[in-house]
Design a protein around this motif. Structure first.
Motif, short mmCIF file in Angstrom:
data_model
loop_
_atom_site.label_atom_id
_atom_site.label_comp_id
_atom_site.label_asym_id
_atom_site.label_seq_id
_atom_site.Cartn_x
_atom_site.Cartn_y
_atom_site.Cartn_z
N PHE A 408 0.84 -1.14 -0.03
CA PHE A 408 0.22 0.21 0.02
C PHE A 408 0.81 1.23 0.01
CE2 PHE A 408 -2.27 -3.42 2.22
CZ PHE A 408 -3.40 -3.33 1.59
N ASP A 409 1.25 1.97 -1.02
CA ASP A 409 1.83 3.19 -1.17
C ASP A 409 3.19 3.28 -0.26
OD1 ASP A 409 0.03 4.08 -3.02
OD2 ASP A 409 -1.27 4.91 -1.53
N GLY A 410 3.92 2.28 -0.49
CA GLY A 410 5.07 2.28 0.34
C GLY A 410 5.18 1.11 1.46
N LEU A 411 3.86 0.88 2.21
CA LEU A 411 3.60 -0.14 3.23
C LEU A 411 3.59 -1.41 2.66
CD1 LEU A 411 3.29 -0.58 6.11
CD2 LEU A 411 0.89 -0.34 5.63
N GLN A 412 4.44 -2.61 3.40
CA GLN A 412 4.27 -3.92 2.73
C GLN A 412 3.95 -4.51 3.83
OE1 GLN A 412 7.32 -5.42 -0.31
NE2 GLN A 412 7.71 -7.35 1.19
#
Length: 551
Positions: A408-412
């Protein structure tokens, strides 16, 4: 011939009829034939219901009935509509309504005081007229009080009537002769002191299985006799018996109290001297209640019923109460459904649930993004295989080694070795999130919670139902339907069907939705007193409120 006086409570069905939610109620049905010159109607008033308003010119729903019930406004509305309905039938009868403020629906002292007031008025202001006390509306405690009044005052032409068929007039209840010694019996009750330990318990048994199930689980007794109509045989109750426990059915006419009393007494007299008898009067018809009570008087056992609202056992001969714990395990409710449990719904059945719990909690705040890929991911639900799906702000992928990932937009978020990853991403995550929320309430609002329980038809491998989440507080089963995406009317229909089919009359359905539903869906939920909605940003608070509901 001088017409008689009707003395009665009015109940929720009567109010529902006045508001057009159901076709007719027992009070109107009793009066519509013109047999009475006056009706004295007692109205249970909840002291906490003040400033209740009733809008005119709208179509009422069951939710509206619940909102205004037991208020002064409801009493006034009921009386006006009853007058209109009787006038349309060309029936003239004087209606007199009186508010009775009770601590609760089974406030025996308050009920007795109100009944005494109504009977005094009927005898004093309508001298020379016979009085009929109506058993059908109200609670068993109300019916019991009227029955005792009719017996004690039989010489004053006070009789008890009851209705089992709305198409026919109420009939006079012919009480067993043993009940005429009621005053002496109350003064010298049974010598059995332990309210939960017996050699034999007679259960009045009908559609409701839960009260009998609670007694089987909680009471110390190995021999249970189910007093019932032939269409309600108790085979399913065998699964809740104690080790070496036994059960049998005693078939009776549920609308003939003498039949009930005679069958129980005949059975009891075949038992050995010193047998400790208990009488569970919670199920069955009110006329079965009367016959069961008469048998208790004859035999000398303890009659009791379960007050579900307050989770207490009420001893009818002394009105003593003790609390009960109820059915503390969800599995008991599934057993009472008569189906076979295929999967009990244990959280630990899938070890990966605990491994990904931290990720599950994070997904709640990311629900708007993950919802974009539900449809595409769901295509991989039936057969685990690798995939990679992207949408704006979100990506889901599963490798051939069954290692999943969400970005999610840089969050894994990583999900190693999880073959059910597609089902989890396409909505299963919400079921686990809701389960986790409810599990945190164990010891306060609930006693047990299950996830993914499945039942099947006996003797087959065919699933009858799979449940998202089930919970209990010991007194009722909560059926939770989880919707991670859009909520449709068929989802509500499914939940309503499950509530009707499982958990008995106290079962309660909760729709747990990630997003607020449409106004039409919301209205449908609000119109059903056995459903609640928990959704969107208020999901946790509304879930807690629904699980704490008393009505």
């Amino acid at each position: 011939m001088t017409k008689r006086i009707l003395v009665t409570w009015y109940g929720i069905t009567d109010l529902s009829a006045a508001m057009g939610v159901v076709k007719s109620g027992p009070v109107f049905d009793a009066l519509r034939r013109g047999d009475y010159q006056a009706a004295i109607i007692l109205c249970y008033t909840d002291p906490e219901k003040v400033d209740v308003d009733i809008q005119s010119g709208i179509d009422f729903s069951p939710a509206d009935v619940r909102r205004i019930a037991n208020s002064q406004a409801a009493h006034a509305y009921f009386k006006r509509q009853l007058e209109v309905s009787l006038a349309s039938e060309n029936v003239t009868v004087q209606l007199r309504t009186y508010s009775a403020k009770l601590a609760h629906l089974n406030d025996t002292q308050g009920i007795f005081k109100a009944a005494a007031f109504a009977l005094k008025m009927a005898r004093g202001e309508y001298s020379g007229s016979g009085v009929d006390v109506f058993l059908s509306p109200g609670t068993p405690a109300m019916a019991f009080t009227w029955g005792m009044a009719a017996l004690v005052n039989k010489r004053q032409d006070i009789r008890a009537i009851a209705s089992s068929d709305p198409t026919k007039p109420p009939v006079v209840v012919d009480f067993p002769s043993e009940m005429r010694s009621a005053e002496a019996w109350v003064d010298a009750p049974s010598v059995i002191d332990n309210m939960t330990s017996y050699d034999i318990i007679y259960h009045l048994f009908g559609e409701q299985r839960i009260p009998a199930g609670i007694v089987l689980r909680e009471f110390d007794c190995r021999h249970h006799v189910f007093v019932t109509d032939r269409k309600f045989q108790s085979k399913v109750m065998r699964q809740l018996l104690q080790p070496k426990g036994r059960k049998e059915d005693l078939f009776i006419n549920p609308f003939d109290p003498k039949s009930v009393e005679a069958a129980i007494v005949s059975h009891a007299r075949k038992q050995s001297s010193g047998t400790r008898f208990g009488f569970n009067l919670t199920g069955g018809t009110k006329l079965m209640y009367t016959g069961g009570l008469a048998a208790a008087m004859t035999i000398g056992g303890i009659p009791f019923y379960l007050d579900g609202r307050h989770q207490t056992i009420v001893r009818v001969d002394t009105w003593e109460t003790i609390p009960y714990k109820g059915l503390r395990d969800v599995e008991d409710y599934l057993l009472l459904s008569g189906l076979t449990i295929r999967e009990s719904g244990s959280w630990d059945l899938l070890p990966c649930r605990s491994l990904r719990l931290a990720q599950t909690r994070k997904l709640w705040s990311l629900r708007s993004k993950i919802a974009k890929i539900y449809r595409q991911v769901s295509e991989y639900n039936d057969e685990p295989r690798s995939f990679s799906i992207k949408a704006k702000g979100v990506e889901a992928a599963l490798s051939k080694a069954m290692d999943g990932v969400l970005r999610f937009d840089g969050l894994q978020l990583d999900f190693p070795n999880q073959s059910d990853f597609a089902k989890y991403v396409s909505g299963g995550w919400l079921e686990e999130y809701v389960y986790d929320l409810i599990r945190s309430l164990i010891g306060t609002s609930v006693s047990d919670v299950k996830i993914g329980a499945r039942v099947q038809w006996p003797g087959t491998n065919q699933d009858a139902q799979e449940f998202d989440v089930l919970a209990t507080n010991g007194n009722r089963l909560f059926i939770v339907e989880c919707k991670a995406g859009a909520v449709k009317n068929e989802d509500i229909y499914k939940l309503q069907q499950n509530v009707r089919s499982y958990g008995g009359v106290e079962a309660y359905g909760i729709l747990a939705a990630a997003f607020p539903p449409s106004p039409s869906v919301r209205r449908r939920i609000e119109s059903d007193r056995r459903l609640a909605l928990a959704c969107g940003n208020k999901l946790q608070s509304e879930l807690i409120a629904a699980l704490s509901a008393k009505d």
